[in-house]
Structure formats: structure tokens, C-alpha cells
Scaffold this active site. Structure first.
Site, PDB file in Angstrom:
ATOM      1  N   GLY A  27      -3.808  -3.480  -1.042  1.00 15.72           N
ATOM      2  CA  GLY A  27      -2.663  -2.678  -0.315  1.00 15.72           C
ATOM      3  C   GLY A  27      -2.388  -1.265  -0.683  1.00 15.72           C
ATOM      4  O   GLY A  27      -1.498  -0.600  -0.411  1.00 15.72           O
ATOM      5  N   ALA A  28      -3.636  -0.480  -1.742  1.00 15.19           N
ATOM      6  CA  ALA A  28      -3.120   0.078  -2.693  1.00 15.19           C
ATOM      7  C   ALA A  28      -3.763   1.846  -2.386  1.00 15.19           C
ATOM      8  O   ALA A  28      -4.097   2.396  -2.877  1.00 15.19           O
ATOM      9  CB  ALA A  28      -3.759  -0.014  -4.045  1.00 15.19           C
ATOM     10  N   ASN A  57     -10.397  -7.307   5.719  1.00 17.62           N
ATOM     11  CA  ASN A  57      -9.004  -7.725   5.743  1.00 17.62           C
ATOM     12  C   ASN A  57      -8.654  -8.923   5.617  1.00 17.62           C
ATOM     13  O   ASN A  57      -8.862 -10.375   5.923  1.00 17.62           O
ATOM     14  CB  ASN A  57      -8.782  -7.689   7.911  1.00 17.62           C
ATOM     15  CG  ASN A  57      -8.313  -8.098   8.589  1.00 17.62           C
ATOM     16  OD1 ASN A  57      -7.540  -8.756   8.217  1.00 17.62           O
ATOM     17  ND2 ASN A  57      -9.254  -8.361   9.882  1.00 17.62           N
ATOM     18  N   ASN A  82       0.439  -6.760  -2.626  1.00 19.71           N
ATOM     19  CA  ASN A  82       1.281  -5.528  -2.161  1.00 19.71           C
ATOM     20  C   ASN A  82       1.075  -5.121  -0.726  1.00 19.71           C
ATOM     21  O   ASN A  82       2.454  -4.794   0.010  1.00 19.71           O
ATOM     22  CB  ASN A  82       0.569  -4.348  -2.643  1.00 19.71           C
ATOM     23  CG  ASN A  82       1.108  -3.647  -1.926  1.00 19.71           C
ATOM     24  OD1 ASN A  82       2.446  -2.610  -2.532  1.00 19.71           O
ATOM     25  ND2 ASN A  82       0.698  -2.630  -1.366  1.00 19.71           N
ATOM     26  N   TYR A 123      10.125  -9.909  10.218  1.00 28.52           N
ATOM     27  CA  TYR A 123       9.308  -8.577   9.113  1.00 28.52           C
ATOM     28  C   TYR A 123      10.659  -9.838   8.150  1.00 28.52           C
ATOM     29  O   TYR A 123      10.300 -10.087   6.825  1.00 28.52           O
ATOM     30  CB  TYR A 123       9.740  -7.258   8.862  1.00 28.52           C
ATOM     31  CG  TYR A 123      10.126  -7.252   8.076  1.00 28.52           C
ATOM     32  CD1 TYR A 123       8.361  -7.120   7.133  1.00 28.52           C
ATOM     33  CD2 TYR A 123      10.639  -6.404   6.692  1.00 28.52           C
ATOM     34  CE1 TYR A 123       8.564  -6.157   5.553  1.00 28.52           C
ATOM     35  CE2 TYR A 123      10.494  -5.908   5.519  1.00 28.52           C
ATOM     36  CZ  TYR A 123       9.445  -5.979   4.965  1.00 28.52           C
ATOM     37  OH  TYR A 123       9.232  -5.214   3.890  1.00 28.52           O
ATOM     38  N   THR A 148       9.672 -13.326   6.811  1.00 25.91           N
ATOM     39  CA  THR A 148       9.038 -13.308   6.018  1.00 25.91           C
ATOM     40  C   THR A 148       9.060 -13.408   4.870  1.00 25.91           C
ATOM     41  O   THR A 148       8.449 -13.117   3.898  1.00 25.91           O
ATOM     42  CB  THR A 148       7.266 -12.497   6.575  1.00 25.91           C
ATOM     43  OG1 THR A 148       7.871 -11.386   6.694  1.00 25.91           O
ATOM     44  CG2 THR A 148       6.996 -12.758   7.774  1.00 25.91           C
ATOM     45  N   LYS A 149       9.319 -11.968   4.624  1.00 27.10           N
ATOM     46  CA  LYS A 149      10.043 -11.922   3.570  1.00 27.10           C
ATOM     47  C   LYS A 149      11.455 -12.392   2.382  1.00 27.10           C
ATOM     48  O   LYS A 149      10.935 -12.199   1.428  1.00 27.10           O
ATOM     49  CB  LYS A 149      10.939  -9.890   3.512  1.00 27.10           C
ATOM     50  CG  LYS A 149       9.833  -8.641   3.666  1.00 27.10           C
ATOM     51  CD  LYS A 149       8.491  -9.030   2.734  1.00 27.10           C
ATOM     52  CE  LYS A 149       7.477  -7.763   2.670  1.00 27.10           C
ATOM     53  NZ  LYS A 149       6.198  -8.139   1.795  1.00 27.10           N
ATOM     54  N   ILE A 152      12.164   2.952   0.338  1.00 28.94           N
ATOM     55  CA  ILE A 152      12.120   3.673  -0.494  1.00 28.94           C
ATOM     56  C   ILE A 152      11.225   4.382   0.592  1.00 28.94           C
ATOM     57  O   ILE A 152       9.799   3.957   1.531  1.00 28.94           O
ATOM     58  CB  ILE A 152      10.824   2.091  -1.068  1.00 28.94           C
ATOM     59  CG1 ILE A 152      11.569   1.676  -2.299  1.00 28.94           C
ATOM     60  CG2 ILE A 152       9.792   3.370  -1.604  1.00 28.94           C
ATOM     61  CD1 ILE A 152      12.095   1.763  -3.093  1.00 28.94           C
TER      62      ILE A 152
END
Length: 254
Positions: free
Chosen positions: A13-14, A64, A91, A159, A162-163, A192
Site C-alpha cells: 500500500g505504498a 488485491n 501497511n 476498524y 481490527t487494529k 495523521i
């Protein structure tokens, strides 16, 4: 960060935000990097140009990561290009949408779990044989979130869950992979700004209210997180494993 010179990195995911700046920082620290992307190649193309300007190597590929076969193929392409993997940066992740408890349906529930957890499992499983073969040990860095510590803002229930799981995944994986010389750590960012996540899912008013509660008096940047990831990746003779570094300006203190 001289220990990173010549190290081989696979990062997911960069294409923008934290992933982009983490890849950029690792390239500038002397790494060769294979950049996974899902939603656009403009960022990876810039990173390849940067690497080449520094006399280093970088390439990129689409996948994917919720699909096991696509993930495996992406890792194989990375290994063919790099010659191995020393550092894995997991990431990829996202909130998908803000939904309160009464609005959560099974498709949304499964999608958030797949994006934040299944991707991490697929990538780490596929990369594991190559991480085990790294000459000086290997490093895995997982992206968690302050939401996984605090529960997050209203509407981020799934969310945040999951984190929180990523934090436990990191601790468990550190115990399981330590015998192979593989260190596993996590970074938990706070607010961020300038990332797709907050551009899409956080209002200006909400961000301003959050900043008021940050002891350092500002939101974080992708570069703040990138420096932390680079530090964790670089500690080849270090003793840091199973840890989470909280990067949130002092909001969460433990």
C-alpha cells in the site's frame, strides 16, 4: 541507519500517505524496495525514479491482497526482482466507512476484517520462507492505530477492533518467529493528516477538535510514521520485538 544499506524491502500500500513516505525513507536509507499498490501507480513510479537517481533499485506491482493467489504472485515477483526479502512492512488498511453498531452488516464487517487483517496474514505467510532465509535476520513492521488502543472515534467500531487485533497479532508473531531471527513490531499512529484515510473519513471540524487534545499541539504527518518504521526496520542486532511504538503526540501514554 547505515545498517539498512542494501537491505531488501517489500512494502504494501505504498501509493500514498504513510506507505509512500515509508518507502521513500527506506530508499533514502539505502534499501532496495518492491512497492505493492492497489489504487494507482503514480506514487510508485516516483519512488522508482528516486531509487534510480540514488543508484538503487526499486520496482512495483499490483495485487488485491485479500486474494491469496494474487498475494503469492506479488511476493514472488518481488523476490525475483530483489533476490530475497529482509524487511516486510504491512501497511495496507482502512476504515472503509464510518458505521455505527446498528448500521453494521455482515458484508461491511467482513470487508473491514479482510482489508485490515486478512491482507496482513496473506502477505506475511507468503513472505515467510524468504524472511527465514534473510542473512542477518529479518524485520516485520505492522501498521496498527491509536484506534486499536483507545477504541477510536464513534463510527469506527469495526476498524478499531481490527487494529486492536493487529497489536495482538504482532505480539503473537514475535513469539512464534523469534527462533528464526525475525523481529516483529508494530507502529500505532494517532491523527495523521494528509492521508487518503483522513481526507475521506475525517471532517475538518473533527480534526481540529482532535488536535486540541494532543499535548504536542499538532497533528502528525506521514513522515513522522515513516521515520519510526525505518527505525524498527534498521535494528538488525537489536532486541526490540513484540513491541508497539505509539506515535500520537502524547494522546495515548503508557
Amino acid at each position: 541507519m547505515g545498517k539498512l544499506t542494501g537491505k531488501k524491502v517489500f512494502i504494501t500500500g505504498a501509493e500514498q500517505g504513510i506507505g509512500y513516505y515509508s518507502a521513500k525513507n527506506l530508499i533514502e536509507s539505502g534499501c532496495d524496495v518492491y512497492i505493492h499498490y492497489f489504487s494507482g501507480s503514480e506514487g510508485p513510479e516516483k519512488l522508482v525514479a528516486l531509487a534510480e537517481s540514488l543508484g538503487q533499485r526499486a520496482s512495483f506491482g499490483y495485487a488485491n491482497l485479500t486474494d491469496k493467489d494474487e498475494t503469492q504472485k506479488c511476493i514472488e515477483n518481488a523476490v525475483e526482482f530483489l533476490g530475497g526479502i529482509d524487511i516486510l512492512v504491512n501497511n495496507v488498511g482502512g476504515i472503509i466507512a464510518r458505521k455505527w453498531l446498528g448500521e453494521i452488516d455482515s458484508d461491511y464487517w467482513k470487508t473491514v476484517i479482510d482489508v485490515n487483517m486478512t491482507t496482513m496474514m496473506h502477505v506475511t505467510q507468503s513472505a515467510l520462507p524468504f524472511l527465514k532465509n534473510a542473512n542477518e535476520g529479518a524485520s516485520i513492521v505492522n501498521l496498527a492505530s491509536l484506534a486499536g488502543r483507545s477504541g477510536g472515534h464513534s463510527g469506527s467500531l469495526t476498524y478499531s477492533m481490527t487494529k486492536g487485533a493487529v497489536l495482538t497479532w504482532t505480539r503473537s508473531l514475535a513469539a512464534e518467529l523469534g527462533e528464526y531471527g525475525i523481529r516483529v513490531n508494530a507502529v500505532a499512529p494517532g491523527l495523521i493528516l494528509g492521508t487518503r484515510f483522513h481526507n475521506q473519513h475525517t471532517t475538518k471540524e473533527s480534526a481540529e477538535d482532535t488536535v486540541k487534545g494532543i499535548p504536542l499541539g499538532r497533528a502528525g504527518t506521514s513522515e513522522d510514521i515513516a521515520r519510526t518504521i525505518t527505525f524498527l526496520a534498521s535494528e538488525y542486532d537489536g532486541f526490540i520485538s513484540g513491541a508497539t511504538i505509539d506515535v500520537n503526540g502524547g494522546v495515548y501514554r503508557m
